[in-house]
Design a protein around this motif. Structure first.
Motif, mmCIF file in Angstrom:
data_model
loop_
_atom_site.group_PDB
_atom_site.id
_atom_site.type_symbol
_atom_site.label_atom_id
_atom_site.label_comp_id
_atom_site.label_asym_id
_atom_site.label_seq_id
_atom_site.Cartn_x
_atom_site.Cartn_y
_atom_site.Cartn_z
ATOM 1 N N LYS A 41 0.831 -1.213 0.000
ATOM 2 C CA LYS A 41 0.000 0.000 0.000
ATOM 3 C C LYS A 41 0.862 1.258 0.000
ATOM 4 N N LYS A 69 -6.107 3.247 -5.672
ATOM 5 C CA LYS A 69 -5.849 3.097 -4.238
ATOM 6 C C LYS A 69 -4.352 3.062 -3.927
ATOM 7 N N ILE A 71 -2.242 0.828 -4.628
ATOM 8 C CA ILE A 71 -1.945 -0.506 -4.099
ATOM 9 C C ILE A 71 -1.424 -1.392 -5.228
ATOM 10 N N SER A 230 2.449 -1.219 4.156
ATOM 11 C CA SER A 230 2.285 0.136 3.614
ATOM 12 C C SER A 230 3.647 0.826 3.650
#
Ligand code: EPZ
Length: 419
Positions: A41, A69, A71, A230
């Protein structure tokens, strides 16, 4: 070829959100080869990341980028893995060489194109190869490729780097991930991006600890579960916008989606120059400051002042009163922004790897040329503060590492457009 056109002297107001770190994402993408399934992420949607994902696809991993997103989903189904990193994918994105460590430690072999040099220097990989050989790899160089083998797998060892190298530390960490026994890496680079890679590798099940510049990796089973991570914010992008705000904010600019604790050295140096910074939990407020003070800086490995902010700091020092000096200690040719800044009116001389900057000088807009990622963003900073219009050519350099640069600045009332 696309260009950026900037109308200078527009005062910046509002908020800038920092993207995920390119230089944390790249080694973690290489580490994803070791995993079964990864959800990454906060990744920056920049050219280098897409190139690295292309390389993982080429190797045989299944990747999916969810742009909306930020991602990336990666699966390694272990079928038809191609332990090759071809020249066409490594030549423009040198960090492709980082798949060497992962491929070798997991599959016992790898053929990776030598990355070659770039505008800022020859960028050798001798330290990467030194570390892999110490772990038992057989390495030969043929037709511009690194051909590495470890038929019986890699074996832990103690490795001391003669030079602090981010890439060599990362490649050694990746190679040590499945080596038998314990690996002790000494004189390592310890940039926040490397610490983020280590957090990812620990999620994979590895036992790693850092003490000063020594990193110890103990053999452990790599988990087959889904890894969610992330990536940290981009501290170089943050430093770039802090400098832009200090130079051109109307009053101040808020910069968020960051952790101020991770950029203590950069904040300390900017404060020494006179930049007013208010730290919040996950943002900082940077106020404009007309009276910037001169300073002498040397670029150093973290936690020293980062070479990736050198060009941006130089623009700021053209506005500081007095004579400043910047010594570039990391790369042999990282002053290519200087001739372009001089064409805009900056007073800078270079004497053996040291730039001597006399300020304050008022800059005027000009047609200039980007030469490498960080030099190109220093021209954007100069364009923001210069009289009239600045046109920056070859902005593909910028697109390699700055996500949504124009829209982030436009949102703060800068007059900047891509043509
Ligand atoms: C990483 O490059 C970054 N790139 C660079 O950012 C950054 O400027 C650099 O570290 C220094 O912080 C990524 O993380 C993808 P090094 P890297 O190995 O790993 C010498 C950007 O703008 N060296 O730490 O290539 C080398 O010549 C880029 O995002 C050897 O001699 O840098 C240099 O003088 C630009 N032999 C010094 O070490 C080697 O085997 C530091 O290089 C490796 C490096």
């Amino acid at each position: 070829m696309q260009k950026l056109v900037i109308k200078g002297k527009r005062e910046l107001i509002g908020k800038i959100s920092i993207s995920g770190s390119k230089n944390a994402t790249l080694p973690i993408l290489a580490a994803s080869i070791l995993a079964k399934q990864v959800i990454l992420k906060n990744i920056p949607l920049v050219k280098d990341i897409f190139t690295m994902v292309d390389l993982l696809d080429f190797i045989g991993l299944k990747t999916k980028i969810l742009k909306k997103k930020n991602i990336i989903e990666i699966r390694n189904n272990e079928n038809s893995i191609n332990t090759l990193a071809p020249y066409r994918l490594v030549k423009t994105m040198r960090a492709g060489v980082l798949v060497l460590g992962s491929l070798l430690t997991k599959y016992g072999k790898a053929k990776v194109s030598l990355p070659g040099g770039c505008a800022i220097g020859t960028r050798p990989v001798d330290l990467h190869l030194f570390a892999l050989k110490k772990l038992g790899a057989k390495i030969k160089i043929k037709n511009g490729y690194i051909i590495a083998e470890a038929k019986k797998g890699l074996k832990g060892n103690t490795i001391k780097f003669s030079t602090i190298s981010v890439g060599a530390t990362e490649n050694a960490l990746l190679a040590a991930s499945k080596a038998k026994g314990t690996t002790i890496l000494k004189n390592c680079a310890i940039e926040p991006e490397i610490k983020d890679l280590i957090i990812f590798l620990k999620k994979l099940g590895l036992v790693i600890n850092i003490k000063g510049r020594t990193i110890t990796v103990r053999q452990s089973e790599i988990k087959n579960s889904k890894i969610v991570h992330s990536v940290i914010f981009d501290r170089i992008e943050l430093g770039t916008y802090m400098i832009a705000s200090a130079l051109q904010a109307k009053k101040n600019v808020t910069i968020d989606k960051i952790d101020p604790k991770l950029i203590k050295s950069e904040i300390d140096i900017l404060k020494k120059i006179g930049v007013q910074i208010i730290k919040k939990r996950s943002s900082i407020i940077v106020a404009k400051n007309k009276k910037l003070k001169r300073i002498n800086i040397k670029t150093k490995p973290f936690p020293g002042f980062p070479t990736d902010l050198q060009a941006q700091l130089m623009v700021m020092l053209t506005q500081a009163k007095g004579i400043s000096k910047i010594k570039e200690n990391i790369f042999e040719n990282r002053f290519m922004h200087v001739p372009e800044l001089k064409r805009m009116g900056a007073n800078i001389e270079i004497k053996n790897k040291t730039a001597i900057i006399k300020g304050p000088t008022s800059l005027t807009g000009a047609e200039v040329m980007a030469t490498d990622l960080r030099a190109s963003v220093s021209l954007v900073l100069a364009g923001l503060i210069a009289e009239n219009k600045t046109t920056i050519n070859r902005i593909y350099h910028l697109d390699r590492g700055y996500e949504f640069l124009e829209s982030k600045l436009k949102k703060c009332k800068a007059e900047i457009k891509r043509i």
